[in-house]
Design a protein around this motif. Structure first.
Motif, PDB file in Angstrom:
ATOM      1  N   GLU A  86       6.093  -3.382  -2.907  1.00 54.64           N
ATOM      2  CA  GLU A  86       4.649  -3.139  -2.849  1.00 54.64           C
ATOM      3  C   GLU A  86       4.266  -2.272  -1.651  1.00 54.64           C
ATOM      4  O   GLU A  86       3.384  -1.425  -1.744  1.00 54.64           O
ATOM      5  CB  GLU A  86       3.892  -4.469  -2.797  1.00 54.64           C
ATOM      6  N   SER A  87       4.927  -2.493  -0.527  1.00 52.44           N
ATOM      7  CA  SER A  87       4.628  -1.711   0.672  1.00 52.44           C
ATOM      8  C   SER A  87       4.852  -0.225   0.434  1.00 52.44           C
ATOM      9  O   SER A  87       4.083   0.620   0.919  1.00 52.44           O
ATOM     10  CB  SER A  87       5.479  -2.191   1.847  1.00 52.44           C
ATOM     11  N   GLU A  88       5.894   0.110  -0.337  1.00 51.24           N
ATOM     12  CA  GLU A  88       6.212   1.513  -0.605  1.00 51.24           C
ATOM     13  C   GLU A  88       5.269   2.134  -1.638  1.00 51.24           C
ATOM     14  O   GLU A  88       5.228   3.350  -1.787  1.00 51.24           O
ATOM     15  CB  GLU A  88       7.665   1.647  -1.073  1.00 51.24           C
TER      16      GLU A  88
ATOM     17  N   THR B  91      10.306  -0.956  -7.028  1.00 54.04           N
ATOM     18  CA  THR B  91       9.659  -0.466  -5.818  1.00 54.04           C
ATOM     19  C   THR B  91       8.949  -1.604  -5.096  1.00 54.04           C
ATOM     20  O   THR B  91       8.254  -2.408  -5.721  1.00 54.04           O
ATOM     21  CB  THR B  91       8.626   0.630  -6.156  1.00 54.04           C
TER      22      THR B  91
ATOM     23  N   MET C  27      -0.881   5.629   7.111  1.00 54.07           N
ATOM     24  CA  MET C  27      -0.164   4.887   6.068  1.00 54.07           C
ATOM     25  C   MET C  27       1.094   4.213   6.595  1.00 54.07           C
ATOM     26  O   MET C  27       1.457   3.125   6.150  1.00 54.07           O
ATOM     27  CB  MET C  27       0.196   5.816   4.907  1.00 54.07           C
ATOM     28  N   ALA C  28       1.780   4.852   7.525  1.00 54.79           N
ATOM     29  CA  ALA C  28       3.035   4.285   8.037  1.00 54.79           C
ATOM     30  C   ALA C  28       2.787   2.927   8.680  1.00 54.79           C
ATOM     31  O   ALA C  28       3.549   1.981   8.467  1.00 54.79           O
ATOM     32  CB  ALA C  28       3.679   5.244   9.023  1.00 54.79           C
TER      33      ALA C  28
ATOM     34  N   LYS D 111       1.829   0.369   5.771  1.00 55.42           N
ATOM     35  CA  LYS D 111       2.979   0.039   4.926  1.00 55.42           C
ATOM     36  C   LYS D 111       3.896  -0.952   5.638  1.00 55.42           C
ATOM     37  O   LYS D 111       4.403  -1.895   5.031  1.00 55.42           O
ATOM     38  CB  LYS D 111       3.756   1.308   4.582  1.00 55.42           C
TER      39      LYS D 111
ATOM     40  N   LEU E 195      -1.282  -5.188  -2.286  1.00 54.42           N
ATOM     41  CA  LEU E 195      -2.101  -3.974  -2.166  1.00 54.42           C
ATOM     42  C   LEU E 195      -3.579  -4.327  -2.299  1.00 54.42           C
ATOM     43  O   LEU E 195      -4.436  -3.682  -1.677  1.00 54.42           O
ATOM     44  CB  LEU E 195      -1.696  -2.951  -3.227  1.00 54.42           C
TER      45      LEU E 195
ATOM     46  N   ILE F 208       2.670  -4.661   5.429  1.00 54.38           N
ATOM     47  CA  ILE F 208       2.587  -5.375   4.148  1.00 54.38           C
ATOM     48  C   ILE F 208       3.803  -6.282   3.975  1.00 54.38           C
ATOM     49  O   ILE F 208       4.934  -5.878   4.205  1.00 54.38           O
ATOM     50  CB  ILE F 208       2.476  -4.375   2.980  1.00 54.38           C
TER      51      ILE F 208
ATOM     52  N   LEU G 246       1.944   1.678  -1.593  1.00 51.92           N
ATOM     53  CA  LEU G 246       0.573   1.720  -1.071  1.00 51.92           C
ATOM     54  C   LEU G 246      -0.071   3.093  -1.228  1.00 51.92           C
ATOM     55  O   LEU G 246      -1.170   3.217  -1.785  1.00 51.92           O
ATOM     56  CB  LEU G 246       0.560   1.300   0.407  1.00 51.92           C
ATOM     57  N   GLU G 247       0.581   4.124  -0.739  1.00 50.65           N
ATOM     58  CA  GLU G 247      -0.052   5.447  -0.748  1.00 50.65           C
ATOM     59  C   GLU G 247      -0.257   5.955  -2.170  1.00 50.65           C
ATOM     60  O   GLU G 247      -1.313   6.517  -2.489  1.00 50.65           O
ATOM     61  CB  GLU G 247       0.796   6.434   0.058  1.00 50.65           C
TER      62      GLU G 247
END
Length: 234
Positions: A113-115, A111, A139-140, A143, A180, A146, A117-118
């Motif tokens: 890192e950007s994905e 995965t 969040m969009a 993300k 993150l 990042i 985050l949440e």
């Protein structure tokens, strides 16, 4: 050089123990891919020498998770002779901590890192380590901002220090990942801003590119439940 078996990718004698306890031949191709990926775009790295030294320091039945540590020892000892080995070692360390953090978060180890985050923020809030206010950001937008590739800039000492002392953890598991970490600090600094997503991204770009680095109290506390940020400045 290590002799490979007739398949061309396994060590002829060394067996490795996986997470289930099953023994399997040491995959030399996987070792080569790991070191070549870590050495990408860097000059002066002798990947074959690193592989050879790594294998020399392994033993039959070694745990699969210990192989990367052995490889890091082989690259770390070369830093004094060739400074670029510090980036190779840092990238190998990053791979380990990504695996540790993403596994803790219940995400696949590949995965981005950007994905993550949440999921990271939600888990941090559940564990009462991160302020619930951070979940109210868009969040969009964050993300998309990042840049995982910026972790390639770390030296070994820099990333090891963050891992040892700064990343958010639970029961000794560091589940905060390098980018993150920068975004969490940036969000914490932007909570009171009018356009907080834009300000968080601005802070993130400064921190993650190493153009500016906040002081230790800020890095520790931004975005947490008690975000006391004051520090001494020159």
């Amino acid at each position: 050089h290590i002799r490979q078996d007739t398949n061309g990718n396994h060590h002829p004698t060394l067996q490795v123990k996986d997470a289930t306890g099953r023994l399997k031949p040491l995959d030399l191709n996987a070792l080569q891919q790991s070191i070549e990926k870590a050495a990408f775009d860097l000059e002066g790295i002798d990947t074959q020498a690193v592989i050879d030294e790594t294998v020399r320091n392994l033993y039959n039945g070694v745990n699969e998770d210990d192989i990367s540590t052995t490889m890091m020892m082989a690259t770390r000892t070369r830093i004094e002779q060739e400074p670029n080995y510090t980036y190779v070692t840092a990238r190998l360390l990053r791979n380990d901590l990504l695996k540790e953090g993403l596994t803790f978060l219940g995400l696949p180890v590949d995965t981005l890192e950007s994905e993550a985050l949440e999921t990271f923020l939600q888990r941090g809030v559940e564990l009462e380590l991160i302020s619930p206010e951070l979940l109210k950001f868009d969040m969009a937008q964050l993300k998309a901002a990042i840049k995982p590739e910026r972790s390639n800039q770390f030296t070994y000492l820099g990333l090891q220090t963050l891992y040892d002392r700064y990343f958010i953890h639970s029961n000794d598991v560091r589940f905060e990942l390098p980018q993150l970490f920068f975004m969490r600090v940036s969000m914490g600094l932007s909570i009171q801003e009018e356009n907080r997503e834009a300000r968080a991204i601005e802070f993130y770009n400064l921190l993650s590119s190493f153009d500016y680095m906040a002081s230790t109290p800020t890095l520790f506390n931004a975005g947490t439940l008690r975000p006391q940020l004051s520090s001494c400045y020159l």
